[in-house]
Design a protein around this motif. Sequence first.
Motif, PDB file in Angstrom:
ATOM      1  N   ASP A 274      -9.474  -5.045  29.526  1.00  0.00           N
ATOM      2  CA  ASP A 274      -8.373  -4.129  29.241  1.00  0.00           C
ATOM      3  C   ASP A 274      -8.729  -3.390  27.947  1.00  0.00           C
ATOM      4  O   ASP A 274      -8.548  -3.903  26.832  1.00  0.00           O
ATOM      5  CB  ASP A 274      -7.060  -4.906  29.082  1.00  0.00           C
ATOM      6  CG  ASP A 274      -5.852  -3.980  29.011  1.00  0.00           C
ATOM      7  OD1 ASP A 274      -6.002  -2.853  28.489  1.00  0.00           O
ATOM      8  OD2 ASP A 274      -4.769  -4.389  29.460  1.00  0.00           O
ATOM      9  N   VAL A 275      -9.261  -2.144  28.107  1.00  0.00           N
ATOM     10  CA  VAL A 275      -9.771  -1.391  26.949  1.00  0.00           C
ATOM     11  C   VAL A 275      -8.654  -1.069  25.979  1.00  0.00           C
ATOM     12  O   VAL A 275      -8.803  -1.216  24.745  1.00  0.00           O
ATOM     13  CB  VAL A 275     -10.480  -0.108  27.428  1.00  0.00           C
ATOM     14  CG1 VAL A 275     -10.958   0.711  26.216  1.00  0.00           C
ATOM     15  CG2 VAL A 275     -11.648  -0.452  28.332  1.00  0.00           C
ATOM     16  N   ARG A 276      -7.520  -0.620  26.481  1.00  0.00           N
ATOM     17  CA  ARG A 276      -6.426  -0.212  25.589  1.00  0.00           C
ATOM     18  C   ARG A 276      -5.945  -1.373  24.734  1.00  0.00           C
ATOM     19  O   ARG A 276      -5.801  -1.238  23.511  1.00  0.00           O
ATOM     20  CB  ARG A 276      -5.273   0.337  26.431  1.00  0.00           C
ATOM     21  CG  ARG A 276      -4.063   0.762  25.582  1.00  0.00           C
ATOM     22  CD  ARG A 276      -2.980   1.366  26.436  1.00  0.00           C
ATOM     23  NE  ARG A 276      -3.439   2.591  27.070  1.00  0.00           N
ATOM     24  CZ  ARG A 276      -2.703   3.331  27.893  1.00  0.00           C
ATOM     25  NH1 ARG A 276      -1.459   2.940  28.181  1.00  0.00           N
ATOM     26  NH2 ARG A 276      -3.174   4.432  28.415  1.00  0.00           N
ATOM     27  N   ARG A 277      -5.719  -2.513  25.312  1.00  0.00           N
ATOM     28  CA  ARG A 277      -5.247  -3.671  24.538  1.00  0.00           C
ATOM     29  C   ARG A 277      -6.325  -4.179  23.602  1.00  0.00           C
ATOM     30  O   ARG A 277      -6.048  -4.665  22.500  1.00  0.00           O
ATOM     31  CB  ARG A 277      -4.813  -4.791  25.492  1.00  0.00           C
ATOM     32  CG  ARG A 277      -3.537  -4.472  26.264  1.00  0.00           C
ATOM     33  CD  ARG A 277      -3.193  -5.568  27.247  1.00  0.00           C
ATOM     34  NE  ARG A 277      -3.047  -6.858  26.567  1.00  0.00           N
ATOM     35  CZ  ARG A 277      -3.103  -8.035  27.182  1.00  0.00           C
ATOM     36  NH1 ARG A 277      -3.373  -8.069  28.484  1.00  0.00           N
ATOM     37  NH2 ARG A 277      -2.936  -9.145  26.512  1.00  0.00           N
ATOM     38  N   THR A 278      -7.596  -4.080  24.019  1.00  0.00           N
ATOM     39  CA  THR A 278      -8.684  -4.521  23.144  1.00  0.00           C
ATOM     40  C   THR A 278      -8.756  -3.651  21.892  1.00  0.00           C
ATOM     41  O   THR A 278      -8.898  -4.170  20.767  1.00  0.00           O
ATOM     42  CB  THR A 278     -10.023  -4.464  23.903  1.00  0.00           C
ATOM     43  OG1 THR A 278      -9.971  -5.354  25.023  1.00  0.00           O
ATOM     44  CG2 THR A 278     -11.171  -4.873  22.993  1.00  0.00           C
ATOM     45  N   VAL A 279      -8.644  -2.312  22.039  1.00  0.00           N
ATOM     46  CA  VAL A 279      -8.689  -1.399  20.886  1.00  0.00           C
ATOM     47  C   VAL A 279      -7.490  -1.612  19.978  1.00  0.00           C
ATOM     48  O   VAL A 279      -7.609  -1.643  18.742  1.00  0.00           O
ATOM     49  CB  VAL A 279      -8.760   0.060  21.371  1.00  0.00           C
ATOM     50  CG1 VAL A 279      -8.604   1.020  20.186  1.00  0.00           C
ATOM     51  CG2 VAL A 279     -10.075   0.310  22.098  1.00  0.00           C
ATOM     52  N   ARG A 280      -6.330  -1.792  20.574  1.00  0.00           N
ATOM     53  CA  ARG A 280      -5.126  -2.009  19.766  1.00  0.00           C
ATOM     54  C   ARG A 280      -5.239  -3.292  18.965  1.00  0.00           C
ATOM     55  O   ARG A 280      -4.890  -3.342  17.780  1.00  0.00           O
ATOM     56  CB  ARG A 280      -3.908  -2.054  20.696  1.00  0.00           C
ATOM     57  CG  ARG A 280      -2.575  -2.183  19.948  1.00  0.00           C
ATOM     58  CD  ARG A 280      -1.436  -2.251  20.935  1.00  0.00           C
ATOM     59  NE  ARG A 280      -1.418  -1.052  21.770  1.00  0.00           N
ATOM     60  CZ  ARG A 280      -0.775  -0.968  22.929  1.00  0.00           C
ATOM     61  NH1 ARG A 280      -0.140  -2.025  23.406  1.00  0.00           N
ATOM     62  NH2 ARG A 280      -0.791   0.160  23.620  1.00  0.00           N
ATOM     63  N   HIS A 281      -5.756  -4.355  19.614  1.00  0.00           N
ATOM     64  CA  HIS A 281      -5.897  -5.627  18.915  1.00  0.00           C
ATOM     65  C   HIS A 281      -6.967  -5.541  17.826  1.00  0.00           C
ATOM     66  O   HIS A 281      -6.904  -6.258  16.818  1.00  0.00           O
ATOM     67  CB  HIS A 281      -6.262  -6.720  19.920  1.00  0.00           C
ATOM     68  CG  HIS A 281      -6.253  -8.101  19.347  1.00  0.00           C
ATOM     69  ND1 HIS A 281      -5.105  -8.759  18.977  1.00  0.00           N
ATOM     70  CD2 HIS A 281      -7.282  -8.958  19.057  1.00  0.00           C
ATOM     71  CE1 HIS A 281      -5.403  -9.954  18.509  1.00  0.00           C
ATOM     72  NE2 HIS A 281      -6.732 -10.110  18.538  1.00  0.00           N
ATOM     73  N   ALA A 282      -7.953  -4.640  18.001  1.00  0.00           N
ATOM     74  CA  ALA A 282      -9.038  -4.512  17.031  1.00  0.00           C
ATOM     75  C   ALA A 282      -8.589  -3.855  15.729  1.00  0.00           C
ATOM     76  O   ALA A 282      -9.323  -3.897  14.724  1.00  0.00           O
ATOM     77  CB  ALA A 282     -10.197  -3.722  17.637  1.00  0.00           C
ATOM     78  N   MET A 283      -7.400  -3.244  15.699  1.00  0.00           N
ATOM     79  CA  MET A 283      -6.919  -2.600  14.474  1.00  0.00           C
ATOM     80  C   MET A 283      -6.747  -3.618  13.354  1.00  0.00           C
ATOM     81  O   MET A 283      -6.912  -3.292  12.163  1.00  0.00           O
ATOM     82  CB  MET A 283      -5.584  -1.892  14.749  1.00  0.00           C
ATOM     83  CG  MET A 283      -5.715  -0.712  15.718  1.00  0.00           C
ATOM     84  SD  MET A 283      -4.141   0.051  16.139  1.00  0.00           S
ATOM     85  CE  MET A 283      -3.642   0.643  14.506  1.00  0.00           C
ATOM     86  N   SER A 284      -6.461  -4.855  13.722  1.00  0.00           N
ATOM     87  CA  SER A 284      -6.281  -5.889  12.694  1.00  0.00           C
ATOM     88  C   SER A 284      -7.604  -6.355  12.104  1.00  0.00           C
ATOM     89  O   SER A 284      -7.621  -7.065  11.101  1.00  0.00           O
ATOM     90  CB  SER A 284      -5.533  -7.086  13.281  1.00  0.00           C
ATOM     91  OG  SER A 284      -6.283  -7.663  14.338  1.00  0.00           O
ATOM     92  N   GLY A 287     -11.050  -2.234  13.319  1.00  0.00           N
ATOM     93  CA  GLY A 287     -11.619  -1.506  14.445  1.00  0.00           C
ATOM     94  C   GLY A 287     -12.753  -2.219  15.144  1.00  0.00           C
ATOM     95  O   GLY A 287     -13.319  -1.693  16.099  1.00  0.00           O
ATOM     96  N   VAL A 288     -13.084  -3.441  14.695  1.00  0.00           N
ATOM     97  CA  VAL A 288     -14.150  -4.213  15.340  1.00  0.00           C
ATOM     98  C   VAL A 288     -13.522  -5.091  16.427  1.00  0.00           C
ATOM     99  O   VAL A 288     -12.691  -5.948  16.121  1.00  0.00           O
ATOM    100  CB  VAL A 288     -14.898  -5.100  14.321  1.00  0.00           C
ATOM    101  CG1 VAL A 288     -16.003  -5.892  15.029  1.00  0.00           C
ATOM    102  CG2 VAL A 288     -15.463  -4.244  13.196  1.00  0.00           C
ATOM    103  N   PRO A 289     -13.912  -4.919  17.719  1.00  0.00           N
ATOM    104  CA  PRO A 289     -13.285  -5.674  18.825  1.00  0.00           C
ATOM    105  C   PRO A 289     -13.837  -7.099  18.934  1.00  0.00           C
ATOM    106  O   PRO A 289     -14.635  -7.418  19.818  1.00  0.00           O
ATOM    107  CB  PRO A 289     -13.649  -4.845  20.050  1.00  0.00           C
ATOM    108  CG  PRO A 289     -14.951  -4.207  19.693  1.00  0.00           C
ATOM    109  CD  PRO A 289     -14.875  -3.912  18.210  1.00  0.00           C
ATOM    110  N   LEU A 290     -13.404  -7.924  17.992  1.00  0.00           N
ATOM    111  CA  LEU A 290     -13.891  -9.303  17.993  1.00  0.00           C
ATOM    112  C   LEU A 290     -13.315 -10.112  19.148  1.00  0.00           C
ATOM    113  O   LEU A 290     -13.963 -11.018  19.658  1.00  0.00           O
ATOM    114  CB  LEU A 290     -13.528  -9.977  16.662  1.00  0.00           C
ATOM    115  CG  LEU A 290     -14.169  -9.371  15.410  1.00  0.00           C
ATOM    116  CD1 LEU A 290     -13.684 -10.100  14.160  1.00  0.00           C
ATOM    117  CD2 LEU A 290     -15.690  -9.427  15.506  1.00  0.00           C
TER     118      LEU A 290
END
Length: 472
Positions: A274-284, A287-290
């Motif tokens: 889920d790209v959208r949720r992954t990018v949103r979660h990466a804001m914390s 911006g790195v999608p850990l």
Amino acid sequence: MNGMPDDPGEALVDRVLALGASLRSAGIGATQAEAVDAVRALPHVELLDRTVLREALAAVLLTAGHQRPTFDDLFDLHLPARPGDPFDPRHADPPGADPSGDDGRDADDPATLAAEVIERLLDGDDVELRRLARRAVASFGRLDGHDGRPTFLAHRALRALDLGGLLEELLRRRGVGSRAMTPLEERLVREEVEERLARLREEIEAEVRRRAVAERGLDASLRRLVRPPLEELDLFLAGRDEQAELARRVRPLARRMAARLAVKRRRGRDGRLDVRRTVRHAMSTGGVPLDPEFRARHPQRPELMVVCDVSGSVAAFARFTLMLAHALHEQFSRVRSFAFIDDLDEVTHLFAGGDLERAVARMHVEASLVWYDGHSDYGRALERFHARFAREVTPRTTVLLLGDARNNYRQPGTWVLEDLVHRARRVHWLNPEPRGQWDTGDSIASRYAAHVTSMTEVRNVRQLVDFVESVA
């Protein structure tokens, strides 16, 4: 076996351990530890009572009821009910007798021997009955092989004695059918007589096994005389008794498979990324999608269409597969069945009542399976399936084709398979013939295999179970 009371003797211990090894060779998982437990059980049973000994060893070495026929065959080979060493032909027969089975005398007359058998069955003399069983095998069960060595066959001896005639005569001698007997008394007498005839059959079969071991050796006899476990039974060659046993096991087998399939579908709860949720979660995390996020997985049950050749020798294979597929209907959103010989018809409605055995019997009577000469015509059957049902094949549909791909030199109709592969989720072909026989004679297995998702050799229950689990 240190510390064991009343040591049963090294010879008996060796035979029990050899029995365990033979069970493992036959595909029955009797472990070394279980074989040792069987030896430890020997001092605690009456060794002179073969029934008690047989049941004790079976209780320790077996884990399922369907393993019992193989165990009984091996038990009789390793622990026969005969004096002397059955593995040494010098001691297999009385002194002066021919170990090949002639017993040094002329062959019996069938009527004379049958009369003696009737007397022994009536008086219940098991010792004399065993002697008569040996005479029957020696006189009527012998078939001289091309290598000069005799082969003894139980069915030849049984046919000469005519068990049906023996049953009628025994019932007459016991008064069945007379007015003096009540229905209950007749039933009890009939059951007693049938039990004694079964004992005669067992004695003849045991004698055939003993002579085979004496003539050819234990290892060769194991390969020739021991029936495989039901899971390893060749469906392509299953006889009537084996088919009946398989039919009884369909529903229990389907329940076990259904439980495993349900667990398999629940595994892996994560679907696509889920790209959208992954990018949103990466804001914390700047911006790195850990921690990637995935869509929820919604497994769907597939549809199943079974198209099977029910002609001739492949009928037993198609019969069991159809019954298993419909017993597994809860694991598929829909199961539809189509049978053919040189014409094709849908037979799904015959399985709606839940009586699988009756449905298979009705299929050969009510379905339109023969168009011209009653020989398999895969090309015509495939074209008929395409014309009538291809529009109902969807990306959720798994098409299962059953047959040996022997097309009697007729048009193959491979274009139908090409189209079905594009329409369906998968198109699998189950072939009950050994792979080494594909493309021999009128077989065009490779031509069909080139146009389906897979063509798999499936000759027994174990292979079929593995395949169904992979498809579902």
